[in-house]
Design a protein around this motif. Sequence first.
Motif, PDB file in Angstrom:
ATOM      1  N   VAL A  21      -5.557  -2.632   1.549  1.00  0.00           N
ATOM      2  CA  VAL A  21      -6.652  -1.742   1.140  1.00  0.00           C
ATOM      3  C   VAL A  21      -7.092  -2.051  -0.289  1.00  0.00           C
ATOM      4  O   VAL A  21      -8.284  -2.202  -0.563  1.00  0.00           O
ATOM      5  CB  VAL A  21      -6.241  -0.253   1.278  1.00  0.00           C
ATOM      6  N   LEU A  22      -6.128  -2.186  -1.200  1.00  0.00           N
ATOM      7  CA  LEU A  22      -6.507  -2.423  -2.595  1.00  0.00           C
ATOM      8  C   LEU A  22      -7.227  -3.765  -2.755  1.00  0.00           C
ATOM      9  O   LEU A  22      -8.169  -3.888  -3.527  1.00  0.00           O
ATOM     10  CB  LEU A  22      -5.292  -2.340  -3.510  1.00  0.00           C
ATOM     11  N   GLU A  23      -6.779  -4.738  -1.975  1.00  0.00           N
ATOM     12  CA  GLU A  23      -7.400  -6.061  -2.035  1.00  0.00           C
ATOM     13  C   GLU A  23      -8.837  -6.025  -1.497  1.00  0.00           C
ATOM     14  O   GLU A  23      -9.753  -6.558  -2.106  1.00  0.00           O
ATOM     15  CB  GLU A  23      -6.553  -6.986  -1.168  1.00  0.00           C
ATOM     16  N   ARG A  24      -9.020  -5.359  -0.346  1.00  0.00           N
ATOM     17  CA  ARG A  24     -10.323  -5.382   0.316  1.00  0.00           C
ATOM     18  C   ARG A  24     -11.295  -4.318  -0.206  1.00  0.00           C
ATOM     19  O   ARG A  24     -12.494  -4.410   0.042  1.00  0.00           O
ATOM     20  CB  ARG A  24     -10.156  -5.227   1.836  1.00  0.00           C
ATOM     21  N   ALA A  25     -10.764  -3.297  -0.901  1.00  0.00           N
ATOM     22  CA  ALA A  25     -11.630  -2.201  -1.362  1.00  0.00           C
ATOM     23  C   ALA A  25     -12.691  -2.692  -2.336  1.00  0.00           C
ATOM     24  O   ALA A  25     -13.767  -2.108  -2.427  1.00  0.00           O
ATOM     25  CB  ALA A  25     -10.797  -1.100  -2.011  1.00  0.00           C
ATOM     26  N   ARG A  26     -12.385  -3.798  -3.007  1.00  0.00           N
ATOM     27  CA  ARG A  26     -13.361  -4.337  -3.976  1.00  0.00           C
ATOM     28  C   ARG A  26     -14.687  -4.654  -3.300  1.00  0.00           C
ATOM     29  O   ARG A  26     -15.743  -4.579  -3.900  1.00  0.00           O
ATOM     30  CB  ARG A  26     -12.812  -5.609  -4.612  1.00  0.00           C
ATOM     31  N   GLU A  27     -14.606  -5.039  -2.014  1.00  0.00           N
ATOM     32  CA  GLU A  27     -15.835  -5.412  -1.288  1.00  0.00           C
ATOM     33  C   GLU A  27     -16.588  -4.192  -0.777  1.00  0.00           C
ATOM     34  O   GLU A  27     -17.734  -4.304  -0.360  1.00  0.00           O
ATOM     35  CB  GLU A  27     -15.488  -6.263  -0.051  1.00  0.00           C
ATOM     36  N   ALA A  28     -15.913  -3.028  -0.776  1.00  0.00           N
ATOM     37  CA  ALA A  28     -16.479  -1.882  -0.063  1.00  0.00           C
ATOM     38  C   ALA A  28     -17.126  -0.868  -0.990  1.00  0.00           C
ATOM     39  O   ALA A  28     -16.595  -0.579  -2.067  1.00  0.00           O
ATOM     40  CB  ALA A  28     -15.371  -1.191   0.744  1.00  0.00           C
ATOM     41  N   ASN A  29     -18.261  -0.306  -0.568  1.00  0.00           N
ATOM     42  CA  ASN A  29     -18.854   0.782  -1.345  1.00  0.00           C
ATOM     43  C   ASN A  29     -18.609   2.134  -0.683  1.00  0.00           C
ATOM     44  O   ASN A  29     -19.003   3.166  -1.201  1.00  0.00           O
ATOM     45  CB  ASN A  29     -20.348   0.546  -1.600  1.00  0.00           C
ATOM     46  N   VAL A  30     -17.951   2.092   0.490  1.00  0.00           N
ATOM     47  CA  VAL A  30     -17.518   3.333   1.141  1.00  0.00           C
ATOM     48  C   VAL A  30     -16.105   3.092   1.666  1.00  0.00           C
ATOM     49  O   VAL A  30     -15.846   2.053   2.280  1.00  0.00           O
ATOM     50  CB  VAL A  30     -18.437   3.698   2.342  1.00  0.00           C
ATOM     51  N   ALA A  31     -15.178   4.017   1.386  1.00  0.00           N
ATOM     52  CA  ALA A  31     -13.816   3.879   1.914  1.00  0.00           C
ATOM     53  C   ALA A  31     -13.447   5.172   2.641  1.00  0.00           C
ATOM     54  O   ALA A  31     -13.559   6.257   2.065  1.00  0.00           O
ATOM     55  CB  ALA A  31     -12.837   3.591   0.788  1.00  0.00           C
ATOM     56  N   ILE A  32     -13.070   5.030   3.887  1.00  0.00           N
ATOM     57  CA  ILE A  32     -12.708   6.200   4.693  1.00  0.00           C
ATOM     58  C   ILE A  32     -11.264   6.035   5.159  1.00  0.00           C
ATOM     59  O   ILE A  32     -10.946   5.142   5.936  1.00  0.00           O
ATOM     60  CB  ILE A  32     -13.658   6.349   5.910  1.00  0.00           C
ATOM     61  N   MET A  33     -10.411   6.886   4.641  1.00  0.00           N
ATOM     62  CA  MET A  33      -8.984   6.741   4.904  1.00  0.00           C
ATOM     63  C   MET A  33      -8.562   7.660   6.046  1.00  0.00           C
ATOM     64  O   MET A  33      -8.179   8.808   5.838  1.00  0.00           O
ATOM     65  CB  MET A  33      -8.180   7.104   3.634  1.00  0.00           C
ATOM     66  N   ALA A  34      -8.680   7.137   7.261  1.00  0.00           N
ATOM     67  CA  ALA A  34      -8.354   7.958   8.435  1.00  0.00           C
ATOM     68  C   ALA A  34      -6.940   7.705   8.934  1.00  0.00           C
ATOM     69  O   ALA A  34      -6.507   8.322   9.900  1.00  0.00           O
ATOM     70  CB  ALA A  34      -9.364   7.665   9.543  1.00  0.00           C
ATOM     71  N   ALA A  35      -6.234   6.784   8.293  1.00  0.00           N
ATOM     72  CA  ALA A  35      -4.869   6.483   8.753  1.00  0.00           C
ATOM     73  C   ALA A  35      -3.932   7.650   8.474  1.00  0.00           C
ATOM     74  O   ALA A  35      -4.099   8.372   7.489  1.00  0.00           O
ATOM     75  CB  ALA A  35      -4.356   5.231   8.048  1.00  0.00           C
ATOM     76  N   ALA A  36      -2.964   7.827   9.365  1.00  0.00           N
ATOM     77  CA  ALA A  36      -1.913   8.813   9.134  1.00  0.00           C
ATOM     78  C   ALA A  36      -0.768   8.059   8.468  1.00  0.00           C
ATOM     79  O   ALA A  36       0.144   7.561   9.128  1.00  0.00           O
ATOM     80  CB  ALA A  36      -1.473   9.429  10.446  1.00  0.00           C
ATOM     81  N   VAL A  37      -0.887   7.938   7.166  1.00  0.00           N
ATOM     82  CA  VAL A  37       0.083   7.140   6.409  1.00  0.00           C
ATOM     83  C   VAL A  37       1.375   7.945   6.246  1.00  0.00           C
ATOM     84  O   VAL A  37       1.330   9.139   5.962  1.00  0.00           O
ATOM     85  CB  VAL A  37      -0.498   6.811   5.006  1.00  0.00           C
ATOM     86  N   SER A  38       2.498   7.275   6.414  1.00  0.00           N
ATOM     87  CA  SER A  38       3.787   7.932   6.171  1.00  0.00           C
ATOM     88  C   SER A  38       3.842   8.409   4.729  1.00  0.00           C
ATOM     89  O   SER A  38       3.476   7.644   3.828  1.00  0.00           O
ATOM     90  CB  SER A  38       4.913   6.911   6.296  1.00  0.00           C
ATOM     91  N   ASP A  39       4.273   9.619   4.536  1.00  0.00           N
ATOM     92  CA  ASP A  39       4.401  10.080   3.161  1.00  0.00           C
ATOM     93  C   ASP A  39       5.754   9.683   2.572  1.00  0.00           C
ATOM     94  O   ASP A  39       5.938   9.675   1.369  1.00  0.00           O
ATOM     95  CB  ASP A  39       4.212  11.595   3.086  1.00  0.00           C
ATOM     96  N   PHE A  40       6.689   9.367   3.478  1.00  0.00           N
ATOM     97  CA  PHE A  40       8.027   8.955   3.027  1.00  0.00           C
ATOM     98  C   PHE A  40       8.475   7.710   3.769  1.00  0.00           C
ATOM     99  O   PHE A  40       8.016   7.447   4.878  1.00  0.00           O
ATOM    100  CB  PHE A  40       9.052  10.066   3.309  1.00  0.00           C
ATOM    101  N   ARG A  41       9.376   6.981   3.162  1.00  0.00           N
ATOM    102  CA  ARG A  41       9.985   5.839   3.857  1.00  0.00           C
ATOM    103  C   ARG A  41      11.465   5.784   3.468  1.00  0.00           C
ATOM    104  O   ARG A  41      11.852   6.331   2.416  1.00  0.00           O
ATOM    105  CB  ARG A  41       9.273   4.548   3.465  1.00  0.00           C
TER     106      ARG A  41
END
Length: 402
Positions: A262-282
């Motif tokens: 995400v951090l790598e590709r976000a540079r190309e994006a002017n809209v970012a929609i974070m719909a992933a259910a990211v683990s809050d813990f590992r």
Amino acid sequence: MKLALGVTGGVAAYKAAELVRRLQNEKLDVQVVMTRAAQEFITPLTFAALTGQKVITDIFATAGSGPANVESAIEHIAVAQRIDLLLVAPATADILGKFAHGIAEDFLSTLYLATKAPVVVAPAMNVNMWEHPATQQNLTALRARGVHVVDPDEGYLACGMTGAGRLAATESIVKKVCEVLGLRHDFTGQTVLVTAGPTCESLDPVRFLTNRSSGKMGYALAEAAHRRGARVILVSGPTDLKIPQGVDWVPVRSTEQMQRSVLERAREANVAIMAAAVSDFRPAAEQDKKIKRGDGTFTLELEPTPDILAELGREKGNRILVGFAAETNNVAENARGKLLRKAADMIVANDVTQAGAGFDTDTNIVTLFLRDGRELALPQLNKFDVANRILDQVLDIQKHSK
Ligand code: C5P
């Protein structure tokens, strides 16, 4: 995108040839399906030449394929799963009756039952047949089921009578198809980054922590943005979903991998929609050998994962940032908190305990929380429609921030 065009037996069948060309101009891949009666009016060869694909003419044997075989008998299921839309033009009173009553006796009527894709019908028939209560009741039943009807025009009919029943203009049919498919050009020139699905955090070589996210909401967002003309980057955790065509798909597994992509590709994006259910813990440490059963209890130490959305929020610039909040309680309060904490422009919140909302369903019930204090509660919609409503709101935010 793939569309099946059903052609049924009416004089207007010849107009379907022009329709094929217009649909192809919209970059749609057209598979023609003809009923037996349609072949009395126009030959399959015309459509085969226009589409460069074999025309499906029967349920048990396909054109030129000889005797019936298992392959052709199950073809309707394959076509049903492949298409993004089923269009029938012209649609006779007969096919409308079959659709309305679930009669599956030829390829087209079987395809109607077998597909989950949206359906558009453009009826054409004699004015008396059109006005007959049987036809009108069938149409009412189909409309109630979500079938889109392009009403016929009034005018001179091939039977010599004048009135309603003439196949709608090709342009009106194409317009309806584009509308139903969500083909618009309002995101042209924008790059939309979407995250989707769950993440998996390994404990050891065979076990991992994950969640119930199916990825359907994120994939619907990617598909909708693509259909509206955006360049789309889809960073996806593991899902069973079909990779949307025309989308830059970046598969990841862990939160750390998702963060990196995400951090790598976000540079190309002017809209970012974070719909992933990211683990809050590992797991604080990943074991390189399978953890063995012991006699007593086993305690697993977890550490927080990086909050990708919040990181993007810190380097926001002009990028529109949309986050999701899957909640089981205090939905509004949590969503408002996230809006500020993560410096997002919008939080899409849903109560995942509600029926028809949240994980692994085809529909969702969400409220959009906006920076200006507005809360837009949407009704239960399929995830593709929810995606389009979110994108509409993104355009609205962009318009007001100019
Ligand atoms: O705080 P919570 O996990 O509920 O926030 C959900 C939102 O934050 C979602 O948009 C999700 O994609 C994002 N998120 C993230 N990184 C995390 C956790 C959540 O980007 N580690």
